[in-house]
Design a protein around this motif. Structure first.
Motif, mmCIF file in Angstrom:
data_model
loop_
_atom_site.group_PDB
_atom_site.id
_atom_site.type_symbol
_atom_site.label_atom_id
_atom_site.label_comp_id
_atom_site.label_asym_id
_atom_site.label_seq_id
_atom_site.Cartn_x
_atom_site.Cartn_y
_atom_site.Cartn_z
ATOM 1 N N TRP A 134 -5.977 -4.260 -6.350
ATOM 2 C CA TRP A 134 -6.622 -4.300 -5.045
ATOM 3 C C TRP A 134 -7.006 -5.717 -4.633
ATOM 4 O O TRP A 134 -6.978 -6.055 -3.446
ATOM 5 C CB TRP A 134 -7.839 -3.371 -5.043
ATOM 6 C CG TRP A 134 -7.452 -1.957 -5.315
ATOM 7 C CD1 TRP A 134 -7.716 -1.223 -6.424
ATOM 8 C CD2 TRP A 134 -6.673 -1.104 -4.464
ATOM 9 N NE1 TRP A 134 -7.159 0.022 -6.332
ATOM 10 C CE2 TRP A 134 -6.520 0.133 -5.138
ATOM 11 C CE3 TRP A 134 -6.101 -1.261 -3.205
ATOM 12 C CZ2 TRP A 134 -5.803 1.191 -4.584
ATOM 13 C CZ3 TRP A 134 -5.386 -0.203 -2.654
ATOM 14 C CH2 TRP A 134 -5.242 1.009 -3.339
ATOM 15 N N HIS A 156 -2.233 7.154 -11.704
ATOM 16 C CA HIS A 156 -3.320 7.409 -10.750
ATOM 17 C C HIS A 156 -4.610 6.749 -11.220
ATOM 18 O O HIS A 156 -5.332 6.121 -10.436
ATOM 19 C CB HIS A 156 -3.525 8.917 -10.572
ATOM 20 C CG HIS A 156 -4.535 9.262 -9.513
ATOM 21 N ND1 HIS A 156 -5.898 9.281 -9.769
ATOM 22 C CD2 HIS A 156 -4.378 9.589 -8.197
ATOM 23 C CE1 HIS A 156 -6.535 9.622 -8.669
ATOM 24 N NE2 HIS A 156 -5.649 9.804 -7.706
ATOM 25 N N ARG A 194 0.722 4.211 -2.924
ATOM 26 C CA ARG A 194 0.436 5.628 -2.683
ATOM 27 C C ARG A 194 1.445 6.502 -3.412
ATOM 28 O O ARG A 194 1.083 7.533 -3.983
ATOM 29 C CB ARG A 194 0.463 5.915 -1.178
ATOM 30 C CG ARG A 194 -0.748 5.379 -0.419
ATOM 31 C CD ARG A 194 -0.543 5.498 1.068
ATOM 32 N NE ARG A 194 -1.724 5.103 1.814
ATOM 33 C CZ ARG A 194 -1.715 4.765 3.101
ATOM 34 N NH1 ARG A 194 -0.572 4.796 3.779
ATOM 35 N NH2 ARG A 194 -2.835 4.407 3.705
ATOM 36 N N SER A 195 2.699 6.106 -3.399
ATOM 37 C CA SER A 195 3.730 6.861 -4.104
ATOM 38 C C SER A 195 3.523 6.787 -5.609
ATOM 39 O O SER A 195 3.660 7.794 -6.321
ATOM 40 C CB SER A 195 5.115 6.318 -3.740
ATOM 41 O OG SER A 195 5.381 6.475 -2.360
ATOM 42 N N LYS A 232 -10.671 -2.488 -2.850
ATOM 43 C CA LYS A 232 -9.957 -1.335 -2.306
ATOM 44 C C LYS A 232 -10.558 -0.929 -0.962
ATOM 45 O O LYS A 232 -9.833 -0.610 -0.005
ATOM 46 C CB LYS A 232 -10.021 -0.155 -3.283
ATOM 47 C CG LYS A 232 -9.296 1.089 -2.781
ATOM 48 C CD LYS A 232 -9.425 2.242 -3.764
ATOM 49 C CE LYS A 232 -8.781 3.506 -3.217
ATOM 50 N NZ LYS A 232 -8.944 4.659 -4.130
ATOM 51 N N HIS A 278 -6.709 3.897 -9.224
ATOM 52 C CA HIS A 278 -7.966 4.292 -8.576
ATOM 53 C C HIS A 278 -9.184 4.266 -9.493
ATOM 54 O O HIS A 278 -10.298 4.508 -9.045
ATOM 55 C CB HIS A 278 -7.810 5.692 -7.968
ATOM 56 C CG HIS A 278 -6.739 5.761 -6.907
ATOM 57 N ND1 HIS A 278 -6.837 5.083 -5.715
ATOM 58 C CD2 HIS A 278 -5.547 6.406 -6.879
ATOM 59 C CE1 HIS A 278 -5.756 5.319 -4.983
ATOM 60 N NE2 HIS A 278 -4.956 6.113 -5.678
ATOM 61 N N ALA A 316 0.762 6.460 -7.212
ATOM 62 C CA ALA A 316 -0.412 7.232 -7.619
ATOM 63 C C ALA A 316 -0.082 8.697 -7.860
ATOM 64 O O ALA A 316 -0.840 9.408 -8.533
ATOM 65 C CB ALA A 316 -1.508 7.111 -6.567
ATOM 66 N N LEU A 374 0.819 -1.217 0.000
ATOM 67 C CA LEU A 374 0.000 0.000 0.000
ATOM 68 C C LEU A 374 0.851 1.264 0.000
ATOM 69 O O LEU A 374 0.561 2.209 -0.741
ATOM 70 C CB LEU A 374 -0.926 -0.002 1.219
ATOM 71 C CG LEU A 374 -1.925 1.159 1.289
ATOM 72 C CD1 LEU A 374 -2.847 1.161 0.076
ATOM 73 C CD2 LEU A 374 -2.742 1.075 2.574
ATOM 74 N N ARG A 375 1.898 1.304 0.785
ATOM 75 C CA ARG A 375 2.732 2.517 0.849
ATOM 76 C C ARG A 375 3.365 2.819 -0.509
ATOM 77 O O ARG A 375 3.441 3.962 -0.937
ATOM 78 C CB ARG A 375 3.823 2.343 1.908
ATOM 79 C CG ARG A 375 4.725 3.558 2.071
ATOM 80 C CD ARG A 375 5.699 3.372 3.203
ATOM 81 N NE ARG A 375 5.013 3.223 4.478
ATOM 82 C CZ ARG A 375 5.641 3.036 5.644
ATOM 83 N NH1 ARG A 375 6.972 2.976 5.669
ATOM 84 N NH2 ARG A 375 4.962 2.906 6.758
ATOM 85 N N ARG A 381 -8.799 -0.811 2.745
ATOM 86 C CA ARG A 381 -8.897 0.396 3.578
ATOM 87 C C ARG A 381 -9.494 0.076 4.941
ATOM 88 O O ARG A 381 -9.015 0.554 5.974
ATOM 89 C CB ARG A 381 -9.752 1.441 2.852
ATOM 90 C CG ARG A 381 -9.927 2.751 3.607
ATOM 91 C CD ARG A 381 -10.723 3.717 2.753
ATOM 92 N NE ARG A 381 -12.000 3.134 2.358
ATOM 93 C CZ ARG A 381 -12.747 3.593 1.345
ATOM 94 N NH1 ARG A 381 -12.325 4.622 0.624
ATOM 95 N NH2 ARG A 381 -13.899 3.024 1.049
#
Length: 263
Positions: A56, A44, A34-35, A81, A48, A37, A30-31, A85
């Motif tokens: 996911w 992105h 995030r980068s 996703k 998403h 995205a 996940l970390r 979360r």
């Protein structure tokens, strides 16, 4: 790494077809996602644009217990996703009473049968802005006190005796499902919901908690019925979903849902 106009994103990596990027991303944590995205619009969108993509699905399979995926714990979280979360917003194994443990499914608290103790737990992540919703339900007897609500990081998660721990100080706000009382700063702030002969909580019934950090309110729903705002004027601090329980071997499940749906 940067995208178009910002240097090379892994060379020409940002130009790879979406399906190839999705396959590559499915191996990341996940970390790292995030980068990724933030690299460019294409990356992105790949991450998403589809909350049930292989990215996911793969991440959910790695970080969620099989029990959480194959039972109805996450039945109200429709996307992979969202399930990932929810896991990252679940009870913290490091921020709870020593008399409770979080089960292997990752979402359920089990209170050990310890006499004369009230025991609670906070989630891993708190909120200081935005609007958030989560579900809480008891799987076992309530005992004399069973409280759901929110707490700051400073609120105690264990105390002696059988008391309404959540709501016992100025650092927490709670709804006692046993007697329908609202609790804060050691005082009863009235009954909830505000209606005659309000029904008592039934074991297994999912209660939806809605925290609005913009309006500084905490509200509750039962099923699909909005019960109203329970607390107003919440402080602009980081607030964590929390519960406190007294009954031995009772279990409480908490699932983060994301932004609440209006209407």
């Amino acid at each position: 790494a940067a995208g178009p106009g910002g240097g090379a994103a892994g060379g020409a990596g940002w130009r790879l077809p979406g399906r190839v990027l999705e396959l590559v991303f499915s191996y990341l944590e996940l970390r790292e996602l995030r980068s990724c995205a933030l690299v460019c619009k294409l990356w992105h969108h790949v991450l998403h644009g589809d909350e049930n993509s292989e990215v996911w699905r793969s991440l959910a399979a790695r970080c969620l217990a099989e029990e959480a995926l194959r039972t109805d714990i996450l039945c109200n979280v429709p996307t992979y996703k969202g399930k990932v979360r929810a896991f990252h917003h679940a009870f913290s194994t490091n921020d709870c009473s020593r008399n409770v443990y979080i089960k292997k499914n990752g979402f359920t608290l089990h209170r050990n049968p310890i006499a004369q103790s009230t025991d609670g737990a906070r989630t891993k992540i708190g909120f200081s802005e935005g609007r958030h919703a989560w579900e809480v339900w008891w799987e076992g007897p309530l005992g004399t006190v069973a409280v759901i609500g929110i707490a700051t990081k400073r609120a105690a998660m264990q105390c002696q005796g059988y008391v309404a721990l959540l709501g016992s100080d100025d650092q927490s706000w709670g709804w006692n499902l046993v007697d329908n009382n609202l609790l804060h700063n050691g005082e009863v702030n009235g009954s909830f919901p505000q209606c005659n002969n309000a029904p008592k909580y039934q074991i297994g019934e999912r209660i939806r908690v809605i925290l609005d950090m913009e309006d500084k309110t905490l509200a509750f729903e039962r099923g699909y019925e909005f019960l109203g705002v329970a607390f107003r004027g919440l402080p602009k601090v980081c607030l964590y979903p929390a519960v406190s329980a007294v009954y031995g071997n009772t279990e409480v499940t908490l699932v983060y849902l994301g932004k609440p749906l209006d209407g």
